[in-house]
Scaffold this motif. Structure first.
Motif, PDB file in Angstrom:
ATOM      1  N   ILE A 150      -3.997  -5.945 -11.646  1.00  0.00           N
ATOM      2  CA  ILE A 150      -2.858  -5.773 -10.747  1.00  0.00           C
ATOM      3  C   ILE A 150      -3.072  -6.684  -9.543  1.00  0.00           C
ATOM      4  O   ILE A 150      -4.152  -6.694  -8.946  1.00  0.00           O
ATOM      5  N   LYS A 151      -2.053  -7.455  -9.193  1.00  0.00           N
ATOM      6  CA  LYS A 151      -2.188  -8.425  -8.104  1.00  0.00           C
ATOM      7  C   LYS A 151      -2.197  -7.714  -6.745  1.00  0.00           C
ATOM      8  O   LYS A 151      -1.225  -7.051  -6.398  1.00  0.00           O
ATOM      9  N   PRO A 152      -3.269  -7.871  -5.966  1.00  0.00           N
ATOM     10  CA  PRO A 152      -3.308  -7.234  -4.649  1.00  0.00           C
ATOM     11  C   PRO A 152      -2.578  -8.038  -3.581  1.00  0.00           C
ATOM     12  O   PRO A 152      -2.217  -7.499  -2.540  1.00  0.00           O
ATOM     13  N   TYR A 153      -2.376  -9.334  -3.830  1.00  0.00           N
ATOM     14  CA  TYR A 153      -1.781 -10.213  -2.815  1.00  0.00           C
ATOM     15  C   TYR A 153      -0.539 -10.920  -3.370  1.00  0.00           C
ATOM     16  O   TYR A 153      -0.466 -11.217  -4.562  1.00  0.00           O
ATOM     17  N   PRO A 154       0.432 -11.239  -2.512  1.00  0.00           N
ATOM     18  CA  PRO A 154       1.669 -11.897  -2.962  1.00  0.00           C
ATOM     19  C   PRO A 154       1.515 -13.404  -3.086  1.00  0.00           C
ATOM     20  O   PRO A 154       2.288 -14.183  -2.534  1.00  0.00           O
ATOM     21  N   SER A 155       0.501 -13.811  -3.835  1.00  0.00           N
ATOM     22  CA  SER A 155       0.219 -15.242  -4.022  1.00  0.00           C
ATOM     23  C   SER A 155      -0.227 -15.463  -5.451  1.00  0.00           C
ATOM     24  O   SER A 155      -0.421 -14.512  -6.209  1.00  0.00           O
ATOM     25  N   GLY A 156      -0.407 -16.729  -5.837  1.00  0.00           N
ATOM     26  CA  GLY A 156      -0.854 -17.038  -7.189  1.00  0.00           C
ATOM     27  C   GLY A 156      -2.162 -16.337  -7.504  1.00  0.00           C
ATOM     28  O   GLY A 156      -3.106 -16.362  -6.704  1.00  0.00           O
ATOM     29  N   SER A 157      -2.246 -15.696  -8.659  1.00  0.00           N
ATOM     30  CA  SER A 157      -3.417 -14.871  -8.996  1.00  0.00           C
ATOM     31  C   SER A 157      -4.718 -15.661  -9.011  1.00  0.00           C
ATOM     32  O   SER A 157      -5.794 -15.094  -8.778  1.00  0.00           O
ATOM     33  N   TRP A 292      -5.561   4.564  -6.092  1.00  0.00           N
ATOM     34  CA  TRP A 292      -4.158   4.983  -6.040  1.00  0.00           C
ATOM     35  C   TRP A 292      -3.596   4.756  -4.642  1.00  0.00           C
ATOM     36  O   TRP A 292      -2.443   4.348  -4.482  1.00  0.00           O
ATOM     37  N   ALA A 293      -4.410   4.973  -3.631  1.00  0.00           N
ATOM     38  CA  ALA A 293      -3.972   4.754  -2.247  1.00  0.00           C
ATOM     39  C   ALA A 293      -3.672   3.276  -2.006  1.00  0.00           C
ATOM     40  O   ALA A 293      -2.670   2.937  -1.352  1.00  0.00           O
ATOM     41  N   GLU A 294      -4.514   2.402  -2.533  1.00  0.00           N
ATOM     42  CA  GLU A 294      -4.287   0.960  -2.377  1.00  0.00           C
ATOM     43  C   GLU A 294      -3.030   0.521  -3.124  1.00  0.00           C
ATOM     44  O   GLU A 294      -2.268  -0.324  -2.633  1.00  0.00           O
ATOM     45  N   LEU A 295      -2.822   1.090  -4.307  1.00  0.00           N
ATOM     46  CA  LEU A 295      -1.612   0.770  -5.067  1.00  0.00           C
ATOM     47  C   LEU A 295      -0.372   1.227  -4.311  1.00  0.00           C
ATOM     48  O   LEU A 295       0.643   0.524  -4.273  1.00  0.00           O
ATOM     49  N   GLY A 296      -0.464   2.403  -3.698  1.00  0.00           N
ATOM     50  CA  GLY A 296       0.653   2.903  -2.913  1.00  0.00           C
ATOM     51  C   GLY A 296       0.965   2.003  -1.733  1.00  0.00           C
ATOM     52  O   GLY A 296       2.132   1.706  -1.444  1.00  0.00           O
ATOM     53  N   ASP A 297      -0.080   1.524  -1.065  1.00  0.00           N
ATOM     54  CA  ASP A 297       0.122   0.617   0.078  1.00  0.00           C
ATOM     55  C   ASP A 297       0.748  -0.703  -0.371  1.00  0.00           C
ATOM     56  O   ASP A 297       1.602  -1.261   0.323  1.00  0.00           O
ATOM     57  N   LYS A 298       0.314  -1.197  -1.536  1.00  0.00           N
ATOM     58  CA  LYS A 298       0.888  -2.442  -2.062  1.00  0.00           C
ATOM     59  C   LYS A 298       2.388  -2.239  -2.351  1.00  0.00           C
ATOM     60  O   LYS A 298       3.223  -3.093  -2.008  1.00  0.00           O
ATOM     61  N   VAL A 319       6.441   8.119  -9.853  1.00  0.00           N
ATOM     62  CA  VAL A 319       5.581   7.303 -10.719  1.00  0.00           C
ATOM     63  C   VAL A 319       4.273   8.038 -11.025  1.00  0.00           C
ATOM     64  O   VAL A 319       3.723   7.919 -12.123  1.00  0.00           O
ATOM     65  N   ALA A 320       3.800   8.819 -10.073  1.00  0.00           N
ATOM     66  CA  ALA A 320       2.550   9.559 -10.264  1.00  0.00           C
ATOM     67  C   ALA A 320       2.650  10.538 -11.431  1.00  0.00           C
ATOM     68  O   ALA A 320       1.651  10.886 -12.055  1.00  0.00           O
ATOM     69  N   ARG A 321       3.879  10.971 -11.761  1.00  0.00           N
ATOM     70  CA  ARG A 321       4.063  11.903 -12.878  1.00  0.00           C
ATOM     71  C   ARG A 321       5.120  11.383 -13.857  1.00  0.00           C
ATOM     72  O   ARG A 321       5.853  12.159 -14.457  1.00  0.00           O
ATOM     73  N   VAL A 322       5.145  10.068 -14.015  1.00  0.00           N
ATOM     74  CA  VAL A 322       6.206   9.460 -14.819  1.00  0.00           C
ATOM     75  C   VAL A 322       6.213   9.958 -16.256  1.00  0.00           C
ATOM     76  O   VAL A 322       7.272  10.137 -16.858  1.00  0.00           O
ATOM     77  N   GLU A 323       5.054  10.233 -16.824  1.00  0.00           N
ATOM     78  CA  GLU A 323       4.997  10.682 -18.220  1.00  0.00           C
ATOM     79  C   GLU A 323       5.601  12.076 -18.394  1.00  0.00           C
ATOM     80  O   GLU A 323       5.918  12.473 -19.515  1.00  0.00           O
ATOM     81  N   GLN A 324       5.762  12.816 -17.318  1.00  0.00           N
ATOM     82  CA  GLN A 324       6.326  14.163 -17.407  1.00  0.00           C
ATOM     83  C   GLN A 324       7.852  14.171 -17.241  1.00  0.00           C
ATOM     84  O   GLN A 324       8.494  15.197 -17.457  1.00  0.00           O
ATOM     85  N   LEU A 325       8.417  13.032 -16.855  1.00  0.00           N
ATOM     86  CA  LEU A 325       9.851  12.975 -16.621  1.00  0.00           C
ATOM     87  C   LEU A 325      10.619  13.031 -17.945  1.00  0.00           C
ATOM     88  O   LEU A 325      10.350  12.258 -18.863  1.00  0.00           O
TER      89      LEU A 325
END
Length: 361
Positions: A150-157, A292-298, A319-325
Motif C-alpha cells: 500500500i502506497k504511504p506517499y502520493p508519489s511514484g512507488s 490500521w491507524a496509519e491506513l486511516g490517516d492516509k 470498511v473496517a467491517r466491509v465483509e459483514q455488509l
C-alpha cells in the motif's frame, strides 16, 4: 443496479488482484522497461476479472472478457509527471467494467489473447515466462505471498524506500536544510528510468523526482498531499535543496536485482559528518506493513479533498467491517457524500412527474 454484498466484493477484489498479478509476474520485463505502464496495461485485465466475478459471468464469458480488455490495454510511462498518468489507473478500471459488460451482452473476442502469437504477451512484451503463470492461478494467492503493498506517499512507488529513509534520518538526527551539504541516493537502474525529473517544475513532476522527495522531507519532515503542491515545488528553498541531491545507480543495489526497490541515502553534513542508511522496502510493504491507524490517516489525507471529516470517518468504520455488509450501498453512499441517494431521489421524482403527465393525457 446490482446488489453486491461486502463479502462478494472482497472476493471479487482478491480474484482480480490474483489474475492481474499472475499476468504481470509472467510478462517479459521488456514491457515496463520499454515504456509501457503496467498499471494501465495489465490493470484493466485484473479489473475485468473482478467485475466479471461480480456479474457472475461463466468461464466462457470471462475468457471473452479478458480478450476484450486486452485490446483496450494502453498506457505509456512517458506520461509520468502529467495528468495523464493517474488517468491510466482510472481508464484501466473503466476498461475492465466495459469489457465485462460487453462480454455479458455476447460480444466476441479471441479466446487465447494472452499467449497467442499476435496476442498480449508477444505484442506488448516480446514474450512471457509460462512457468510463472501456467497452473499457478490460486495456488498461493498473491495477496498472501509475496503480499500487496500500500502506497504511504502520493508519489511514484519507486521513490518510497528513499522517501521513508530520508524522513526517518532527518527526524532521528534532528537535521535541517542548513545542516546538509549534499544528499546522495543510490538505487537500481529501474528507479531513474521511472523517476525522470531531476528538477521538477510542477507537483505532478515532483511525484517522479527523487530530488524533490528528498528536499521536501528535509524542509517539512512530511510527505503527504499538502507537500505535493506546485507552489512547494517552485519554492526557492525547495529548489535550492533539490540542487544538493544526486540520484545514481548503486552497484550493490543493481547486483541484488529488481525484486525490491532498495535505496541507500547518504547525507554529507556541513560539519563534515556523514550519515547513511539503507532501506530495502518502504512502509506499506508486506515486510513493513502500515497499521490500521496509519491506513486511516492516509485515507483521511486523501478524502479531505472531497469529503467532510464526518463522512470520511463513516467510510473508515464501514470498511473496517466491509465483509459483514449485506449491501455496499451504505459504503457507496458515504463515499459520495450522500449524493448517491440524492440522485436516486431525483430520478424517482422525475419518473413520478412523467407518470403523472402521462395519466393526465
Amino acid at each position: 443496479k446490482e446488489k453486491i454484498s461486502g463479502e462478494d466484493f472482497v472476493l471479487a477484489y482478491i480474484l482480480g488482484v490474483e489474475v492481474e498479478c499472475r499476468i504481470a509476474d509472467a510478462i517479459n520485463p521488456h514491457h515496463y522497461q520499454s515504456g509501457f505502464h503496467s498499471t494501465a496495461t495489465i490493470g484493466g485485465l485484473g479489473a475485468a476479472m473482478a467485475v466479471g466475478k461480480i456479474l457472475k459471468l461463466k468461464e466462457e464469458e470471462l475468457i471473452r472478457t479478458l480478450g476484450i480488455a486486452a485490446s483496450m490495454a494502453s498506457g505509456l510511462r512517458e506520461n509520468f509527471g502529467t495528468m495523464t498518468k493517474p488517468l491510466h489507473a482510472g481508464r484501466a478500471a473503466e476498461n475492465g467494467v466495459t469489457a465485462a459488460l460487453l462480454a455479458r451482452a455476447g460480444f466476441s473476442s479471441a479466446t487465447n489473447i494472452l499467449e497467442a502469437r499476435r496476442g498480449f504477451y508477444n505484442a506488448m512484451a516480446g514474450g512471457y515466462d509460462e512457468n510463472k503463470i501456467a497452473g499457478k492461478l490460486g495456488g498461493t494467492y498473491f495477496m498472501k505471498e509475496p503480499g500487496i503493498s500500500i502506497k504511504p506517499y502520493p508519489s511514484g512507488s519507486l521513490s518510497h524506500p528513499a522517501q521513508d529513509l530520508i524522513l526517518d534520518l532527518v527526524k532521528e538526527h534532528d537535521l535541517h536544510a542548513e545542516d546538509i551539504e549534499h544528499i546522495d541516493v543510490g538505487t537500481n537502474s529501474n528507479v531513474p528510468n521511472a523517476l525522470i525529473y531531476p528538477m521538477p517544475k510542477t507537483a505532478l513532476e515532483g511525484k517522479f523526482s527523487i530530488p524533490f522527495c528528498m528536499a521536501i522531507a528535509v524542509l517539512e519532515r512530511k510527505a503527504g498531499i499538502a507537500q505535493f503542491q506546485d507552489r512547494k515545488v517552485r519554492d526557492k528553498r525547495v529548489v535550492e535543496m533539490m540542487k544538493r541531491v544526486t540520484l545514481y545507480v548503486d552497484d550493490e543495489m543493481e547486483a541484488l536485482g529488481y525484486d525490491k526497490v532498495r535505496a541507500r541515502v547518504r547525507l554529507k553534513l556541513k560539519n563534515g559528518r556523514m550519515i547513511e542508511g539503507r532501506y530495502d522496502v518502504a512502509r506499506g510493504h508486506p515486510e513493513k506493513p502500515m497499521s490500521w491507524a496509519e491506513l486511516g490517516d492516509k485515507f483521511r489525507d486523501c478524502a479531505e479533498l472531497m469529503l467532510p471529516r464526518k463522512g470520511a470517518e463513516e467510510v473508515i468504520q464501514l470498511v473496517a467491517r466491509v465483509e459483514q455488509l449485506r449491501s455496499l450501498s451504505p459504503l457507496l453512499r458515504a463515499l459520495t457524500g450522500g449524493k448517491l441517494v440524492e440522485r436516486k431521489s431525483k430520478t424517482a421524482k422525475a419518473g413520478s412527474k412523467k407518470w403523472s403527465r402521462t395519466r393526465k393525457r
